[in-house]
Design a protein around this motif. Structure first.
Motif, mmCIF file in Angstrom:
data_model
loop_
_atom_site.group_PDB
_atom_site.id
_atom_site.type_symbol
_atom_site.label_atom_id
_atom_site.label_comp_id
_atom_site.label_asym_id
_atom_site.label_seq_id
_atom_site.Cartn_x
_atom_site.Cartn_y
_atom_site.Cartn_z
ATOM 1 N N HIS A 64 0.794 -1.229 0.000
ATOM 2 C CA HIS A 64 0.000 0.000 0.000
ATOM 3 C C HIS A 64 0.830 1.284 0.000
ATOM 4 O O HIS A 64 0.278 2.359 -0.186
ATOM 5 C CB HIS A 64 -0.955 0.011 1.191
ATOM 6 C CG HIS A 64 -1.906 -1.147 1.183
ATOM 7 N ND1 HIS A 64 -2.876 -1.304 0.223
ATOM 8 C CD2 HIS A 64 -1.999 -2.237 1.991
ATOM 9 C CE1 HIS A 64 -3.553 -2.426 0.450
ATOM 10 N NE2 HIS A 64 -3.027 -3.012 1.510
ATOM 11 N N PHE A 65 2.123 1.152 0.244
ATOM 12 C CA PHE A 65 2.977 2.342 0.305
ATOM 13 C C PHE A 65 4.240 2.159 -0.529
ATOM 14 O O PHE A 65 4.761 1.057 -0.656
ATOM 15 C CB PHE A 65 3.383 2.666 1.750
ATOM 16 C CG PHE A 65 2.249 3.211 2.566
ATOM 17 C CD1 PHE A 65 1.930 4.558 2.534
ATOM 18 C CD2 PHE A 65 1.484 2.368 3.350
ATOM 19 C CE1 PHE A 65 0.877 5.061 3.280
ATOM 20 C CE2 PHE A 65 0.425 2.861 4.097
ATOM 21 C CZ PHE A 65 0.120 4.209 4.057
ATOM 22 N N ILE A 66 4.712 3.270 -1.058
ATOM 23 C CA ILE A 66 6.003 3.354 -1.730
ATOM 24 C C ILE A 66 6.983 3.888 -0.689
ATOM 25 O O ILE A 66 6.708 4.893 -0.027
ATOM 26 C CB ILE A 66 5.928 4.315 -2.932
ATOM 27 C CG1 ILE A 66 4.895 3.827 -3.948
ATOM 28 C CG2 ILE A 66 7.305 4.484 -3.572
ATOM 29 C CD1 ILE A 66 4.493 4.887 -4.971
ATOM 30 N N ASP A 67 8.105 3.230 -0.527
ATOM 31 C CA ASP A 67 9.167 3.725 0.357
ATOM 32 C C ASP A 67 10.008 4.726 -0.419
ATOM 33 O O ASP A 67 10.502 4.414 -1.507
ATOM 34 C CB ASP A 67 10.106 2.587 0.760
ATOM 35 C CG ASP A 67 9.723 1.893 2.048
ATOM 36 O OD1 ASP A 67 8.712 2.261 2.655
ATOM 37 O OD2 ASP A 67 10.470 0.989 2.454
ATOM 38 N N VAL A 68 10.200 5.906 0.159
ATOM 39 C CA VAL A 68 11.146 6.875 -0.368
ATOM 40 C C VAL A 68 12.135 7.134 0.761
ATOM 41 O O VAL A 68 11.754 7.664 1.800
ATOM 42 C CB VAL A 68 10.464 8.182 -0.810
ATOM 43 C CG1 VAL A 68 11.495 9.191 -1.294
ATOM 44 C CG2 VAL A 68 9.426 7.909 -1.890
ATOM 45 N N GLN A 69 13.375 6.710 0.581
ATOM 46 C CA GLN A 69 14.364 6.793 1.646
ATOM 47 C C GLN A 69 15.454 7.782 1.240
ATOM 48 O O GLN A 69 16.045 7.658 0.165
ATOM 49 C CB GLN A 69 14.928 5.407 1.950
ATOM 50 C CG GLN A 69 13.784 4.460 2.338
ATOM 51 C CD GLN A 69 14.223 3.269 3.139
ATOM 52 O OE1 GLN A 69 15.302 3.233 3.712
ATOM 53 N NE2 GLN A 69 13.347 2.279 3.214
ATOM 54 N N ILE A 70 15.667 8.764 2.113
ATOM 55 C CA ILE A 70 16.556 9.890 1.833
ATOM 56 C C ILE A 70 17.681 9.884 2.855
ATOM 57 O O ILE A 70 17.433 9.980 4.059
ATOM 58 C CB ILE A 70 15.768 11.217 1.917
ATOM 59 C CG1 ILE A 70 14.557 11.184 0.966
ATOM 60 C CG2 ILE A 70 16.676 12.403 1.637
ATOM 61 C CD1 ILE A 70 13.485 12.190 1.298
ATOM 62 N N LEU A 71 18.914 9.781 2.385
ATOM 63 C CA LEU A 71 20.072 9.750 3.279
ATOM 64 C C LEU A 71 20.452 11.167 3.680
ATOM 65 O O LEU A 71 20.874 11.958 2.844
ATOM 66 C CB LEU A 71 21.253 9.053 2.616
ATOM 67 C CG LEU A 71 21.359 7.554 2.820
ATOM 68 C CD1 LEU A 71 21.768 7.184 4.219
ATOM 69 C CD2 LEU A 71 20.130 6.810 2.409
ATOM 70 N N LEU A 72 20.281 11.482 4.966
ATOM 71 C CA LEU A 72 20.643 12.798 5.491
ATOM 72 C C LEU A 72 22.116 12.860 5.875
ATOM 73 O O LEU A 72 22.749 13.905 5.780
ATOM 74 C CB LEU A 72 19.794 13.134 6.725
ATOM 75 C CG LEU A 72 18.294 13.225 6.510
ATOM 76 C CD1 LEU A 72 17.575 13.376 7.837
ATOM 77 C CD2 LEU A 72 17.966 14.381 5.580
ATOM 78 N N ASP A 73 22.631 11.728 6.347
ATOM 79 C CA ASP A 73 24.015 11.672 6.809
ATOM 80 C C ASP A 73 24.506 10.232 6.712
ATOM 81 O O ASP A 73 23.738 9.295 6.943
ATOM 82 C CB ASP A 73 24.086 12.153 8.265
ATOM 83 C CG ASP A 73 25.505 12.324 8.754
ATOM 84 O OD1 ASP A 73 26.363 12.794 7.981
ATOM 85 O OD2 ASP A 73 25.776 11.974 9.918
ATOM 86 N N GLY A 74 25.765 10.053 6.370
ATOM 87 C CA GLY A 74 26.344 8.720 6.300
ATOM 88 C C GLY A 74 25.975 8.007 5.014
ATOM 89 O O GLY A 74 25.731 8.628 3.982
ATOM 90 N N GLU A 75 25.909 6.676 5.117
ATOM 91 C CA GLU A 75 25.600 5.868 3.935
ATOM 92 C C GLU A 75 25.105 4.494 4.357
ATOM 93 O O GLU A 75 25.245 4.081 5.506
ATOM 94 C CB GLU A 75 26.826 5.749 3.021
ATOM 95 C CG GLU A 75 28.060 5.238 3.701
ATOM 96 C CD GLU A 75 29.311 5.424 2.851
ATOM 97 O OE1 GLU A 75 29.347 6.292 1.968
ATOM 98 O OE2 GLU A 75 30.272 4.684 3.100
ATOM 99 N N GLU A 76 24.510 3.804 3.389
ATOM 100 C CA GLU A 76 24.050 2.436 3.567
ATOM 101 C C GLU A 76 24.167 1.730 2.222
ATOM 102 O O GLU A 76 24.223 2.382 1.184
ATOM 103 C CB GLU A 76 22.599 2.393 4.060
ATOM 104 C CG GLU A 76 21.587 2.868 3.022
ATOM 105 C CD GLU A 76 20.146 2.751 3.470
ATOM 106 O OE1 GLU A 76 19.816 1.884 4.287
ATOM 107 O OE2 GLU A 76 19.339 3.567 2.988
ATOM 108 N N GLU A 77 24.217 0.439 2.269
ATOM 109 C CA GLU A 77 24.154 -0.337 1.046
ATOM 110 C C GLU A 77 22.787 -1.003 1.019
ATOM 111 O O GLU A 77 22.276 -1.447 2.054
ATOM 112 C CB GLU A 77 25.299 -1.338 0.991
ATOM 113 C CG GLU A 77 26.633 -0.594 0.873
ATOM 114 C CD GLU A 77 27.841 -1.483 0.855
ATOM 115 O OE1 GLU A 77 27.965 -2.291 -0.080
ATOM 116 O OE2 GLU A 77 28.664 -1.353 1.784
#
Length: 148
Positions: A64-77
């Motif tokens: 039911h939802f679209i994830d929108v993920q915004i990196l404010l600081d650092g990083e992820e894989e």
């Protein structure tokens, strides 16, 4: 799945319902504490922590939802896989709008500060990961409704 620089996010507005409301809501997100926040048409969470090895855990997907993920600081894989190539590990839970999956982690990439990624219902995604060494991150996870 979309992966891009945050400065380009508005170019995807036709694919991301309620994006403008979400962007207005997160305008001061850098100063917000970790937690959940509501806005008209969706909600967002501020998350912070350290990544886990890519091989741990499961993929997830939402209906039911679209994830929108915004990196404010650092990083992820993050890892991505087409749902058809995954097998259910934990059945869909309506309350959390989440199903967990097992599968190969062949497709993965580094997402750094100033970037965003969006996962649609057909996208199995595994966030907050690392391949070699842990990363620290602070990010926004925005939940936008899937168009009817």
């Amino acid at each position: 799945m979309i992966v891009d620089d945050f400065k380009n996010i508005r170019s995807y507005a036709s694919l991301l319902p309620q994006l403008e409301n979400g962007l207005e809501a997160i305008r001061d997100a850098a100063s917000l504490e970790v937690g959940r926040y509501e806005f008209e048409g969706g909600h967002f969470m501020i998350q912070e922590g350290d990544t886990k090895p890519l091989g741990e855990g499961t993929f997830e997907a939402h209906r039911h939802f679209i994830d929108v993920q915004i990196l404010l600081d650092g990083e992820e894989e993050i890892a991505w896989q087409e749902l058809a190539d995954l097998t259910t590990a934990i059945p869909y839970d309506e309350k959390s709008d989440k199903e967990r999956f097992d599968g190969r982690r062949d497709h993965h990439m580094l997402v750094s500060e100033g970037m965003f990624w969006a996962a649609f219902p057909r996208d199995g995604h595994k966030a907050i990961s690392h391949v070699d060494a842990p990363h620290h991150y602070r990010k926004i996870v925005m939940k936008l409704p899937v168009s009817a």
